[in-house]
Design a protein around this motif. Structure first.
Motif, short mmCIF file in Angstrom:
data_model
loop_
_atom_site.label_atom_id
_atom_site.label_comp_id
_atom_site.label_asym_id
_atom_site.label_seq_id
_atom_site.Cartn_x
_atom_site.Cartn_y
_atom_site.Cartn_z
N SER A 1 -1.70 -15.75 -34.12
CA SER A 1 -1.15 -14.54 -33.53
C SER A 1 -0.32 -13.85 -34.61
O SER A 1 0.38 -14.51 -35.38
CB SER A 1 -0.27 -14.89 -32.32
N TRP A 2 -0.48 -12.56 -34.69
CA TRP A 2 0.15 -11.82 -35.79
C TRP A 2 1.67 -11.84 -35.69
O TRP A 2 2.25 -11.52 -34.66
CB TRP A 2 -0.35 -10.37 -35.82
N ALA A 3 2.31 -12.25 -36.77
CA ALA A 3 3.77 -12.31 -36.82
C ALA A 3 4.33 -10.89 -36.87
O ALA A 3 3.62 -9.92 -37.14
CB ALA A 3 4.22 -13.10 -38.05
N ASN A 4 5.62 -10.77 -36.63
CA ASN A 4 6.24 -9.45 -36.54
C ASN A 4 6.15 -8.65 -37.83
O ASN A 4 6.21 -7.43 -37.81
CB ASN A 4 7.71 -9.60 -36.13
N VAL B 1 -8.22 -16.10 -22.89
CA VAL B 1 -7.93 -15.92 -24.31
C VAL B 1 -8.93 -16.71 -25.15
O VAL B 1 -9.26 -17.86 -24.83
CB VAL B 1 -6.50 -16.38 -24.65
N ILE B 2 -9.41 -16.07 -26.23
CA ILE B 2 -10.23 -16.75 -27.24
C ILE B 2 -9.42 -16.80 -28.52
O ILE B 2 -9.02 -15.76 -29.05
CB ILE B 2 -11.57 -16.03 -27.47
N GLU B 3 -9.16 -18.00 -29.01
CA GLU B 3 -8.38 -18.19 -30.24
C GLU B 3 -9.32 -18.02 -31.44
O GLU B 3 -10.33 -18.71 -31.55
CB GLU B 3 -7.78 -19.60 -30.26
N THR B 4 -9.00 -17.09 -32.33
CA THR B 4 -9.87 -16.80 -33.47
C THR B 4 -9.05 -16.60 -34.73
O THR B 4 -7.82 -16.46 -34.69
CB THR B 4 -10.70 -15.53 -33.23
N ALA B 5 -9.76 -16.53 -35.86
CA ALA B 5 -9.12 -16.21 -37.13
C ALA B 5 -8.59 -14.79 -37.16
O ALA B 5 -7.71 -14.46 -37.97
CB ALA B 5 -10.11 -16.43 -38.28
N LEU B 6 -9.10 -13.93 -36.28
CA LEU B 6 -8.61 -12.55 -36.20
C LEU B 6 -7.32 -12.45 -35.40
O LEU B 6 -6.60 -11.46 -35.50
CB LEU B 6 -9.66 -11.65 -35.53
N GLY B 7 -7.04 -13.46 -34.61
CA GLY B 7 -5.89 -13.45 -33.73
C GLY B 7 -6.29 -13.94 -32.35
O GLY B 7 -7.40 -14.47 -32.15
N ARG B 8 -5.41 -13.77 -31.40
CA ARG B 8 -5.65 -14.22 -30.02
C ARG B 8 -6.26 -13.05 -29.25
O ARG B 8 -5.62 -12.03 -29.03
CB ARG B 8 -4.36 -14.69 -29.38
N ILE B 9 -7.52 -13.22 -28.87
CA ILE B 9 -8.27 -12.14 -28.24
C ILE B 9 -8.29 -12.35 -26.73
O ILE B 9 -8.78 -13.37 -26.23
CB ILE B 9 -9.69 -12.07 -28.81
N GLY B 10 -7.76 -11.38 -26.00
CA GLY B 10 -7.78 -11.42 -24.54
C GLY B 10 -9.05 -10.79 -24.01
O GLY B 10 -9.51 -9.77 -24.52
N VAL C 1 -4.21 -11.24 -13.53
CA VAL C 1 -4.75 -11.41 -14.88
C VAL C 1 -3.89 -10.66 -15.89
O VAL C 1 -3.66 -11.15 -17.00
CB VAL C 1 -6.22 -10.95 -14.93
N ALA C 2 -3.39 -9.49 -15.53
CA ALA C 2 -2.51 -8.75 -16.44
C ALA C 2 -1.26 -9.56 -16.76
O ALA C 2 -0.81 -9.60 -17.91
CB ALA C 2 -2.13 -7.40 -15.83
N ARG C 3 -0.68 -10.21 -15.77
CA ARG C 3 0.50 -11.05 -16.00
C ARG C 3 0.16 -12.21 -16.93
O ARG C 3 0.93 -12.56 -17.83
CB ARG C 3 1.04 -11.56 -14.68
N LEU C 4 -0.99 -12.82 -16.67
CA LEU C 4 -1.41 -13.96 -17.48
C LEU C 4 -1.57 -13.55 -18.94
O LEU C 4 -1.08 -14.23 -19.86
CB LEU C 4 -2.72 -14.52 -16.93
N LEU C 5 -2.23 -12.42 -19.18
CA LEU C 5 -2.45 -11.96 -20.55
C LEU C 5 -1.14 -11.55 -21.22
O LEU C 5 -0.95 -11.75 -22.42
CB LEU C 5 -3.45 -10.81 -20.55
N SER C 6 -0.23 -11.00 -20.46
CA SER C 6 1.07 -10.65 -21.01
C SER C 6 1.80 -11.88 -21.51
O SER C 6 2.49 -11.85 -22.53
CB SER C 6 1.92 -9.92 -19.95
N ASP C 7 1.64 -13.00 -20.80
CA ASP C 7 2.30 -14.24 -21.20
C ASP C 7 1.64 -14.90 -22.41
O ASP C 7 2.26 -15.76 -23.05
CB ASP C 7 2.26 -15.25 -20.04
N GLN C 8 0.40 -14.49 -22.74
CA GLN C 8 -0.36 -15.17 -23.79
C GLN C 8 -0.11 -14.62 -25.19
O GLN C 8 -0.63 -15.17 -26.17
CB GLN C 8 -1.86 -15.08 -23.48
N SER C 9 0.62 -13.53 -25.33
CA SER C 9 0.88 -12.91 -26.64
C SER C 9 -0.42 -12.63 -27.39
O SER C 9 -0.61 -13.02 -28.54
CB SER C 9 1.78 -13.80 -27.51
N ILE C 10 -1.34 -11.90 -26.73
CA ILE C 10 -2.63 -11.61 -27.35
C ILE C 10 -2.49 -10.48 -28.36
O ILE C 10 -1.53 -9.71 -28.35
CB ILE C 10 -3.68 -11.27 -26.29
#
Length: 328
Positions: free
Chosen positions: A4-7, A141-150, A162-171
């Motif tokens: 996941s992309w850092a700040n 979520v699919i974990e990839t080299a590009l980042g976390r893809i929702g 589902v929106a709440r779930l994705l918000s929690d996943q830091s995609i």
């Protein structure tokens, strides 16, 4: 594992959405047609290509859709791997999958090297869909080299759960493949205002997630008339949209078949954890009567679970004989 992309990190990517129609049940023909459009996206420099929900099988609300079901490594998954490797592009779509007992609406993403990156199944079959395939939860979520893809397939993206779930996943990127249909014209059951509201919901879903989470979001929809029995009065309005992580709409299509692409930025500094506002089970307001659809879906799930024909059809689909090349 994905990242996941850092700040303090960001990267640009060119993403394409392929808006197309599909022939009902014609898996191999639909894959061949999709290949020409994906090739166009690759020529435009797309690193990542998203296709509509159930692109290979087409979309219908009757038992004939089971005849287009595939195994987990069937024609669509092979096509995704081969096309990704040939074009060096990430490609994703959903197909009707069977495990010999059940049917699922399964999204598969492949990498530019032709490897499978991951899968997400539709969690909430909508209205009549509940009669013909089974929902399955998960992280989306699919974990990839590009980042976390929702990934939220069609109606899933429109639900607050589902929106709440994705918000929690830091995609880092949001994909929304649709087969979203609307009535062709106003009627006693659907006014012109109703039809415009449906189109607004479709146009607005990618911008909604981009603003909510500070990430790029892509929504792609089927286009053209609905030709299957029981759906002659409906059409697929298209309206595919690519939105950048700052909320800017970078590309948009009307009702026609075509390919759009745009450069977007995955930027850790823009990301945020938004809180979806609930409107019943939806992420946007609408008429009170829509909550009755949940009851229709409940009845559909009961019929599906009790159906001997469903079990027999799933077993038959495991042979894959409908996709075998003709004998010479």
């Amino acid at each position: 594992m994905g990242m996941s992309w850092a700040n303090n990190t960001s990267r640009k990517m060119r993403i394409a959405a392929v808006q197309m129609g599909s022939q009902e049940g014609a898996v191999m023909a639909n894959l061949a047609h999709a290949a020409t459009l994906v090739e166009r996206a690759a020529r435009d420099g797309a690193d990542f290509v998203l296709l509509p929900e159930l692109m290979p099988s087409g979309y219908r609300w009757d038992k004939l859709i089971w005849r287009a079901a595939e195994t987990k490594d069937g024609p669509t998954v092979r096509w995704l791997r081969e096309t990704s490797a040939r074009l060096h592009s990430w490609i994703g779509t959903s197909f009707l999958e069977t495990d010999g007992r059940d049917f699922f609406n399964t999204f598969v993403l492949t990498t530019g090297e032709g490897e499978e990156a991951g899968r997400v199944r539709k969690q909430f079959p909508s209205i009549g869909e509940a009669l013909f395939f089974k929902g399955e939860g998960g992280t989306h979520v699919i974990e990839t080299a590009l980042g976390r893809i929702g990934v939220a397939i069609c109606f899933d993206a429109h639900t607050v759960s589902v929106a709440r779930l994705l918000s929690d996943q830091s995609i880092d990127l949001m994909l929304i493949p649709h087969c979203y249909s609307i009535p062709r014209e106003p009627s006693q059951g659907a006014s012109l205002q109703d039809l415009e509201r449906m189109k607004d919901n479709l146009r607005g879903i990618a911008p909604y997630y981009a603003r909510l989470l500070g990430i790029p979001a892509v929504s792609v929809n089927k286009c053209g008339p609905a030709r299957a029995p029981k759906s002659e009065g409906y059409l697929f309005p298209g309206l595919s949209t690519i939105v950048d992580s700052d909320g800017t709409v970078r590309a948009h299509l009307g009702a026609q078949e075509g390919v759009i692409s745009a450069e977007v930025t995955l930027d850790g500094a823009r990301k945020r954890r938004g809180t979806p506002r609930p409107y019943g089970r939806y992420v946007y307001p609408g008429p009170p009567g829509r909550e009755l659809f949940a009851a229709v879906e409940g009845v559909g799930r009961i019929w599906y679970n009790l159906s001997r024909e469903r079990r027999a059809s799933a077993q038959a689909a495991m042979t894959g004989s409908q996709f075998a090349p003709p004998a010479h």
